[in-house]
Design an enzyme around this catalytic site. Structure first.
Site, mmCIF file in Angstrom:
data_model
loop_
_atom_site.group_PDB
_atom_site.id
_atom_site.type_symbol
_atom_site.label_atom_id
_atom_site.label_comp_id
_atom_site.label_asym_id
_atom_site.label_seq_id
_atom_site.Cartn_x
_atom_site.Cartn_y
_atom_site.Cartn_z
ATOM 1 N N ASP A 93 122.846 26.759 27.772
ATOM 2 C CA ASP A 93 122.414 27.005 26.414
ATOM 3 C C ASP A 93 122.205 28.650 26.261
ATOM 4 O O ASP A 93 122.541 29.380 26.820
ATOM 5 C CB ASP A 93 121.006 26.366 26.335
ATOM 6 C CG ASP A 93 119.734 26.924 27.133
ATOM 7 O OD1 ASP A 93 120.416 27.969 27.881
ATOM 8 O OD2 ASP A 93 118.775 26.452 27.323
ATOM 9 N N ASP A 269 121.786 15.977 26.348
ATOM 10 C CA ASP A 269 120.899 16.516 27.613
ATOM 11 C C ASP A 269 119.535 16.458 27.222
ATOM 12 O O ASP A 269 118.940 16.495 26.209
ATOM 13 C CB ASP A 269 121.371 17.978 28.025
ATOM 14 C CG ASP A 269 120.684 19.116 26.907
ATOM 15 O OD1 ASP A 269 119.789 19.434 27.187
ATOM 16 O OD2 ASP A 269 120.939 18.892 25.609
ATOM 17 N N CYS A 307 119.279 -2.559 38.880
ATOM 18 C CA CYS A 307 119.661 -1.140 39.400
ATOM 19 C C CYS A 307 120.507 -1.222 40.729
ATOM 20 O O CYS A 307 119.689 -1.768 41.735
ATOM 21 C CB CYS A 307 118.811 -0.297 39.235
ATOM 22 S SG CYS A 307 119.506 1.386 39.399
ATOM 23 N N CYS A 309 121.233 1.869 42.326
ATOM 24 C CA CYS A 309 121.271 3.033 42.749
ATOM 25 C C CYS A 309 120.741 3.283 44.118
ATOM 26 O O CYS A 309 120.187 2.150 44.874
ATOM 27 C CB CYS A 309 120.573 3.930 41.741
ATOM 28 S SG CYS A 309 118.471 3.686 41.895
ATOM 29 N N CYS A 312 117.149 2.285 44.303
ATOM 30 C CA CYS A 312 116.791 0.783 44.360
ATOM 31 C C CYS A 312 117.420 -0.141 45.542
ATOM 32 O O CYS A 312 116.741 -1.178 45.762
ATOM 33 C CB CYS A 312 117.329 0.334 43.079
ATOM 34 S SG CYS A 312 116.324 1.008 41.510
ATOM 35 N N HIS A 338 116.864 7.859 40.646
ATOM 36 C CA HIS A 338 117.076 6.655 39.804
ATOM 37 C C HIS A 338 116.963 6.887 38.397
ATOM 38 O O HIS A 338 117.712 6.414 37.560
ATOM 39 C CB HIS A 338 115.880 5.728 40.212
ATOM 40 C CG HIS A 338 115.675 4.611 39.079
ATOM 41 N ND1 HIS A 338 116.324 3.442 39.232
ATOM 42 C CD2 HIS A 338 114.740 4.373 38.110
ATOM 43 C CE1 HIS A 338 116.023 2.740 38.266
ATOM 44 N NE2 HIS A 338 115.120 3.191 37.585
#
Length: 372
Positions: A93, A269, A307, A309, A312, A338
């Site tokens: 930014d 974002d 999920c 991931c 998880c 996660h």
């Protein structure tokens, strides 16, 4: 090489689109959520974690990196990619939003913004040229123009004057970029104008008339209602070129991402997924889950049954609740992993849905389960 945007597919029933942004550090499939690494790290995550969850680009913060570690260290390190061991694209930014948030410690003039550091009170001046110079030293792939982000409730006269100054700053920054930036760095212009459609249109038309590599919608998620955000988003996005990337800055809740992508936005974002993780909250297919709550003390199931991931697959709600309640940093790390994975996987599913002309169906299915 500077970036190049390639449109792959537009959804038949909405403005959502799939594309690829080609950069010197790799390709970015869009629509995409970009994890925020303010100080050269996505909090608690290693670059290997980010790669494993499918992150294609991360953000760095010009204001914060300028103050610490400082540009001398950044230049000696060879730029942020080498400093943090991340070889994929980085977006920075401009520092404009941080300056906006320092309302009690900054003064805006035509030259730029004079502000006092939140760290030690030292005095600094950011100009459009200085912002690009700092981003040059960081060597980000995508740099942002220096702008003023105004409060959603600012009055018309203030917003108009601010928008006009941001346009003048955009031209100054672009001129500096063309003269000083590395050839593989790109610069995005930022559309401002607050909640006023005539100012948004003027800002969009005059900003897109400049030779930027992509365009951003700034000044949303700064205090307006969700309905106002969606209205301004859908009004402004059509003014942005179809052949360049479009970025809605600072949005990260699932609904704001869906609304942005439906309007034709490519990039978004937010610090939200890691921030709420550190407070003990998980994003799940059934809505937010505050795992710190006593209800999960003996819940040995995963955070989200849909999920796959790392978190998880390996840890229970009860264990993560225990970690958070004894202030073990692993809890924040597992929740951060996660939450980021959840949004990146959602973006992957959105891209797939657009390719099959079923974006609106997927949105409804997601909203129905999530509880929107």
């Amino acid at each position: 090489m500077a970036l190049k945007y390639e449109l792959i597919k537009k959804d038949k029933y909405s403005n959502a689109r799939v594309g690829v942004i080609h950069t010197a550090h790799g390709d970015i499939p869009t629509p995409i959520f970009m994890p925020v690494g303010t100080l050269g790290t996505v909090k608690t995550m290693t670059p290997e974690d980010l790669l494993g969850m499918g992150a294609k680009i991360i953000l760095g913060n010009t204001y914060h990196l300028y103050l610490k570690p400082g540009m001398d260290i950044m230049k000696k390190a060879g730029g942020l990619h080498k400093f943090m061991n991340w070889d994929k694209p980085i977006l920075t930014d401009s520092g404009g939003f941080q300056v906006f948030s320092l309302s009690d410690n900054r003064k805006i003039t035509e030259e730029g913004v004079t502000f006092r550091s939140h760290i030690d009170g030292s005095k600094h001046l950011f100009t459009p040229e200085k912002s690009i110079s700092i981003q040059n030293d960081i060597h980000s792939d995508i740099m942002m123009s220096f702008d003023e982000c105004v409060d959603a409730r600012a009055d018309y006269d203030y917003v108009e004057n601010s928008m006009k100054r941001t346009l003048r700053w955009a031209k100054r920054g672009l001129d500096y970029h063309k003269e000083h930036s590395h050839p593989d760095q790109s610069l995005f212009g930022i559309v401002q104008g607050g909640m006023f459609k005539d100012l948004r249109e003027r800002s969009a038309r005059e900003t897109t008339a400049m030779d930027f590599d992509g365009f951003s919608i700034g000044g949303l998620s700064v205090g307006e209602t969700k309905e106002e955000m969606i209205d301004i988003l859908n009004f402004t996005t059509p003014f942005l070129p179809k052949d360049k990337p479009r970025y809605n800055m600072g949005v990260g809740t699932p609904d704001y991402l869906f609304e942005s992508f439906e309007a034709g936005i490519d990039m978004a974002d937010c610090v939200l997924p890691t921030r709420i993780a550190r407070n003990g909250t998980a994003l799940t297919s059934r809505g937010r889950l505050v795992v710190k709550n006593a209800a999960y003390k003996e819940d040995f199931t995963s955070l989200d049954h849909e999920c796959d991931c790392y978190t998880c697959r390996n840890y229970s709600r009860a264990y993560i609740r225990h970690l958070m309640n004894v202030n073990e940093i692993l809890g924040a790390r597992l929740l951060s992993y996660h939450n980021l994975y959840f949004l990146l996987k959602m973006c992957e599913n959105i891209r797939e849905a657009i390719m099959e002309d079923r974006f609106l169906d997927y949105k409804k299915e997601f909203y129905d389960k999530y509880g929107y």
